[in-house]
Design a protein around this motif. Sequence first.
Motif, PDB file in Angstrom:
ATOM      1  N   ARG A  42      57.470 -42.299 -34.798  1.00 32.67           N
ATOM      2  CA  ARG A  42      57.588 -40.868 -34.494  1.00 32.67           C
ATOM      3  C   ARG A  42      57.738 -40.096 -35.799  1.00 32.67           C
ATOM      4  N   ASN A  43      56.770 -39.225 -36.037  1.00 37.61           N
ATOM      5  CA  ASN A  43      56.697 -38.495 -37.290  1.00 37.61           C
ATOM      6  C   ASN A  43      57.071 -37.037 -37.035  1.00 37.61           C
ATOM      7  N   THR A  44      58.173 -36.588 -37.606  1.00 33.15           N
ATOM      8  CA  THR A  44      58.616 -35.217 -37.379  1.00 33.15           C
ATOM      9  C   THR A  44      57.595 -34.209 -37.889  1.00 33.15           C
ATOM     10  N   LEU A  45      56.752 -34.608 -38.842  1.00 32.28           N
ATOM     11  CA  LEU A  45      55.728 -33.704 -39.361  1.00 32.28           C
ATOM     12  C   LEU A  45      54.713 -33.308 -38.294  1.00 32.28           C
ATOM     13  N   THR A  46      54.466 -34.208 -37.330  1.00 32.02           N
ATOM     14  CA  THR A  46      53.511 -33.912 -36.260  1.00 32.02           C
ATOM     15  C   THR A  46      54.193 -33.743 -34.912  1.00 32.02           C
ATOM     16  N   GLY A  47      55.451 -34.195 -34.801  1.00 30.54           N
ATOM     17  CA  GLY A  47      56.176 -34.086 -33.538  1.00 30.54           C
ATOM     18  C   GLY A  47      55.786 -35.142 -32.530  1.00 30.54           C
ATOM     19  N   LYS A  48      55.094 -36.191 -32.961  1.00 23.69           N
ATOM     20  CA  LYS A  48      54.693 -37.247 -32.027  1.00 23.69           C
ATOM     21  C   LYS A  48      54.575 -38.577 -32.765  1.00 23.69           C
ATOM     22  N   LYS A  49      54.325 -39.621 -32.010  1.00 24.29           N
ATOM     23  CA  LYS A  49      54.153 -40.952 -32.595  1.00 24.29           C
ATOM     24  C   LYS A  49      52.782 -41.049 -33.255  1.00 24.29           C
ATOM     25  N   LEU A 312      58.495 -29.148 -40.774  1.00 23.64           N
ATOM     26  CA  LEU A 312      59.284 -29.971 -39.856  1.00 23.64           C
ATOM     27  C   LEU A 312      59.842 -29.163 -38.700  1.00 23.64           C
ATOM     28  N   ASN A 313      60.084 -27.898 -38.955  1.00 23.44           N
ATOM     29  CA  ASN A 313      60.663 -27.035 -37.937  1.00 23.44           C
ATOM     30  C   ASN A 313      59.902 -25.712 -37.941  1.00 23.44           C
ATOM     31  N   PRO A 314      58.625 -25.732 -37.522  1.00 27.55           N
ATOM     32  CA  PRO A 314      57.786 -24.531 -37.617  1.00 27.55           C
ATOM     33  C   PRO A 314      58.412 -23.354 -36.871  1.00 27.55           C
ATOM     34  N   ALA A 315      58.373 -22.180 -37.531  1.00 33.20           N
ATOM     35  CA  ALA A 315      58.979 -21.006 -36.887  1.00 33.20           C
ATOM     36  C   ALA A 315      58.327 -19.713 -37.343  1.00 33.20           C
ATOM     37  N   GLY A 316      57.045 -19.757 -37.660  1.00 28.96           N
ATOM     38  CA  GLY A 316      56.357 -18.513 -38.012  1.00 28.96           C
ATOM     39  C   GLY A 316      55.922 -18.490 -39.454  1.00 28.96           C
ATOM     40  N   GLY A 393      66.458 -39.014 -42.487  1.00 32.37           N
ATOM     41  CA  GLY A 393      67.738 -38.309 -42.497  1.00 32.37           C
ATOM     42  C   GLY A 393      68.158 -37.956 -41.085  1.00 32.37           C
ATOM     43  N   GLY A 394      69.271 -37.279 -40.965  1.00 33.18           N
ATOM     44  CA  GLY A 394      69.762 -36.860 -39.655  1.00 33.18           C
ATOM     45  C   GLY A 394      69.021 -35.643 -39.137  1.00 33.18           C
ATOM     46  N   GLU A 395      69.104 -35.441 -37.840  1.00 33.98           N
ATOM     47  CA  GLU A 395      68.426 -34.333 -37.168  1.00 33.98           C
ATOM     48  C   GLU A 395      68.757 -32.983 -37.785  1.00 33.98           C
ATOM     49  N   ASP A 396      70.007 -32.797 -38.201  1.00 40.07           N
ATOM     50  CA  ASP A 396      70.431 -31.496 -38.706  1.00 40.07           C
ATOM     51  C   ASP A 396      69.892 -31.200 -40.108  1.00 40.07           C
ATOM     52  N   LEU A 397      69.208 -32.162 -40.738  1.00 44.15           N
ATOM     53  CA  LEU A 397      68.656 -31.938 -42.074  1.00 44.15           C
ATOM     54  C   LEU A 397      67.210 -31.447 -42.042  1.00 44.15           C
ATOM     55  N   LYS A 398      66.603 -31.415 -40.846  1.00 44.00           N
ATOM     56  CA  LYS A 398      65.189 -31.011 -40.764  1.00 44.00           C
ATOM     57  C   LYS A 398      64.960 -29.665 -41.430  1.00 44.00           C
ATOM     58  N   PHE A 399      65.744 -28.692 -41.009  1.00 49.58           N
ATOM     59  CA  PHE A 399      65.674 -27.378 -41.635  1.00 49.58           C
ATOM     60  C   PHE A 399      67.094 -26.875 -41.851  1.00 49.58           C
ATOM     61  N   PRO A 400      67.382 -26.369 -43.038  1.00 52.32           N
ATOM     62  CA  PRO A 400      66.426 -26.074 -44.111  1.00 52.32           C
ATOM     63  C   PRO A 400      66.212 -27.188 -45.127  1.00 52.32           C
ATOM     64  N   HIS A 401      67.066 -28.209 -45.140  1.00 49.99           N
ATOM     65  CA  HIS A 401      67.074 -29.148 -46.270  1.00 49.99           C
ATOM     66  C   HIS A 401      65.729 -29.835 -46.487  1.00 49.99           C
ATOM     67  N   HIS A 402      65.224 -30.512 -45.460  1.00 50.94           N
ATOM     68  CA  HIS A 402      63.995 -31.278 -45.666  1.00 50.94           C
ATOM     69  C   HIS A 402      62.769 -30.390 -45.813  1.00 50.94           C
ATOM     70  N   ASP A 403      62.728 -29.287 -45.084  1.00 50.20           N
ATOM     71  CA  ASP A 403      61.594 -28.372 -45.262  1.00 50.20           C
ATOM     72  C   ASP A 403      61.581 -27.800 -46.679  1.00 50.20           C
TER      73      ASP A 403
END
Length: 798
Positions: A42-49, A312-316, A393-403
């Motif tokens: 599962r790749n967070t970059l695409t949101g799927k496996k 990782l967390n698209p928002a506009g 990393g953990g879920e809470d690091l997706k944005f802003p840290h990893h982005d």
Amino acid sequence: MSLSGTGNFCQPICEDSSHRHPWYPPEVATSDPIARGQLLLRNTLTGKKEPFVPMQSRHVRWYTCGPTVYDSSHVGHARTYLSFDIMRRVMTDYFHYNVLYQINTTDIDDKIILRARQNELMRQLEADNSVDLDKLAVLARQALDEAKAKSDQKKAEIEQAIEDATQKKDSRAKTEQEGLLEQHLVKRKNLDNDEAKIMAATAVTGSDARANLLAAAKSVIAEKLDREKGHLITDHSVFNAHARRYEREFMEDMTALGIREPDVLTRVTEYVPQIIAFVETIIEKGLAYKSNGSVYLSLDSFQAAGHNYRKLNPAGPGGAATSAAEMAEGEGALAGGGSSEKRNPSDFALWKASKPGEPAWESPFGPGRPGWHIECSVVAGDILGERIDIHSGGEDLKFPHHDNELAQSEACFGCNQWVNYFTHTGHLHIEGLKMSKSLKNFITIRQALEHNTARQLRIMFLLQAWDQPMNYSDQTIDDARSKESTFKSFFREVEALVRDDYLAQEVGWRMADNDHKLADAYLEARQSVHESLLDNFNTKDAMAALLKVINEANTYLRLPNVRPSVLLLRAIATYVTQILKVFGVIDGEDDFGFGSGGGDANAASSGGERYIDTLVSFRESIRNAALEAAKGGDSKAAIQSVLQICDALRDEVLPKVGVRLEDRPTGTMWNLEDPEVMAKELAEKAAKEKEAQISKLEKQLIAREKECEKIKNSMVAPKDMFRTDEFKEWDDAGVPISLANGEPVSKGQMKKNKKVIDKQTKAYTDLMDKSGNNPQEFLAAAQKEVDDIKEKLSKLSL
């Protein structure tokens, strides 16, 4: 890659030039990637496996964000690092990829600066003898009032933000603020608890009163002192010592959990020169700018150069949807300057100008320190290069840290994709909220290990999907213990079977279809485990497959007149052990089982077996003889004593030397175990029995106290029920006929009073019958029962 078959054949292969006969190759299953033997991740970059493909050969360059070492690690951290440890083990030990695994320690950060300053200021306060108990109480009260005022203001701001979002019909902002309000209410509850502790501590005097008040008010006083004096703490060694302490504690916790050390461990403070060079490169490319001694990545310039932000967390577009709360999370608790020094409010810091009370390094931009996100880009880029296969990393690091990591790395390296696969573990919840230090709803790893073994915690996480949220509760840990017990019991069963000389008996399958059914279950388990691990490291289903084949084996072993296939059962036990070793549940070199641990088990099982066999045989003979005598009714007391001795040998004596006995209808089975593990099991069993006994006695106590009260009430003679000052005259049955003032009692009231007397008459008569007309003695006996139960409860409480 490994292929799977469909159960059919392809067309025969027969070369004209060959003298070989036709060969029919099995048909390859190509219905999905798993059937083709591809690992899906599962790749967070695409949101799927996605099918996992390393950038180069079978080499995997893997980076995982390490801890910010400002406090003790909790079970939420354990969830993340255990999950990635399991995935790493599967990738290396099962799929045999060549993995280079790096973890970084964040040893300079806003949280570390704040906590180190606060601890130093509290240390100074504790050593300041001029601040006596009275002055400390005043300080605590002031700090508490300030904390409450700040809390009230924060609540009002959040509620206003919710109202604004509602009016604007901004559902995203409304949901975000409602989540913040829920967290704030938990924090306020914690503050109220602190207030209660402070009030209790200020009411106590004595030699320990000052120390107790310091402990109770530490949280609020530390914040107050930091606001007033934090800028005076400038010694780098204060921050460094704090980080080193918790870094070492974290690594010790990882060892205690059985987590493999990384291949590379890096620290931010050891990379400051490289970080400065990294930032300069981005500035030179026109993608970052200096402002008031800080450096920010320009999102406008970054996107104009053809890059994408918030992968990782698209928002506009342009980060326009980045909320104030998200920006605050990204900039840290000590952020200064706000958006006034930024070209775009969503621009983020690569380098922060240090303020008084913050460590600083000299740089071309002025004295400062690295931004939070820049560290991972620099250390990972240095070790793993400009193309990383996996970043975790953990879920809470997706944005802003990893982005933000992705943005600054792609800006520096001039690429469009720095990381190929991003993996994030789901949140760990406790009582419905994410486990968090800020909410004070966490359990440290060391606290968890006081009540559970590292193996049990690992099994608990194996039973969950690594990329989904999970709840930490008594139920989840009890489930892990139950599964551990299932594995142990099965291994003991097979160990007892293989201990016998199976070659002295028939060795083929002697249970007809039952043997075939078990063999099919074994093969199916292997296939299911393999497919589960290919499917995004699905250890939950893999564990289910292992437990299913064990259940099949246990059913097989319970068949009437069973003549088990020892080699098949050993193969199952060996395979289960192999997979549990891959998962990190089992260490050691034994073919199967958890191992006995605690001393030289191999020596015990080789040289000591005959003595154990003799002892077991002797005990079994006594036990069987006693059971036979008991059936005849002779010498029951003596027989019971013999049985008790046998049970004591099983339950108390042999466990101390690491020998487990299990009485079965077919005989007694023995196994070698770790004496410490057995002692813990016995202690837990005794505790549960004690708890059950206390619960039973408490129920008996309630019942007997009610009985005593009933006896007391029943002892009142019916005719005396209403002989009170409220009335003046009564009839022969004791029913009041006139009130104290001479007025007659109404007929309705007389009727009610008569019913009461009739009911009392029945209760009184029943009591006299039961007590033999001696109710006082009857009450005394009942009260003695109450006292006896209380005495038993008192002893159990001790």
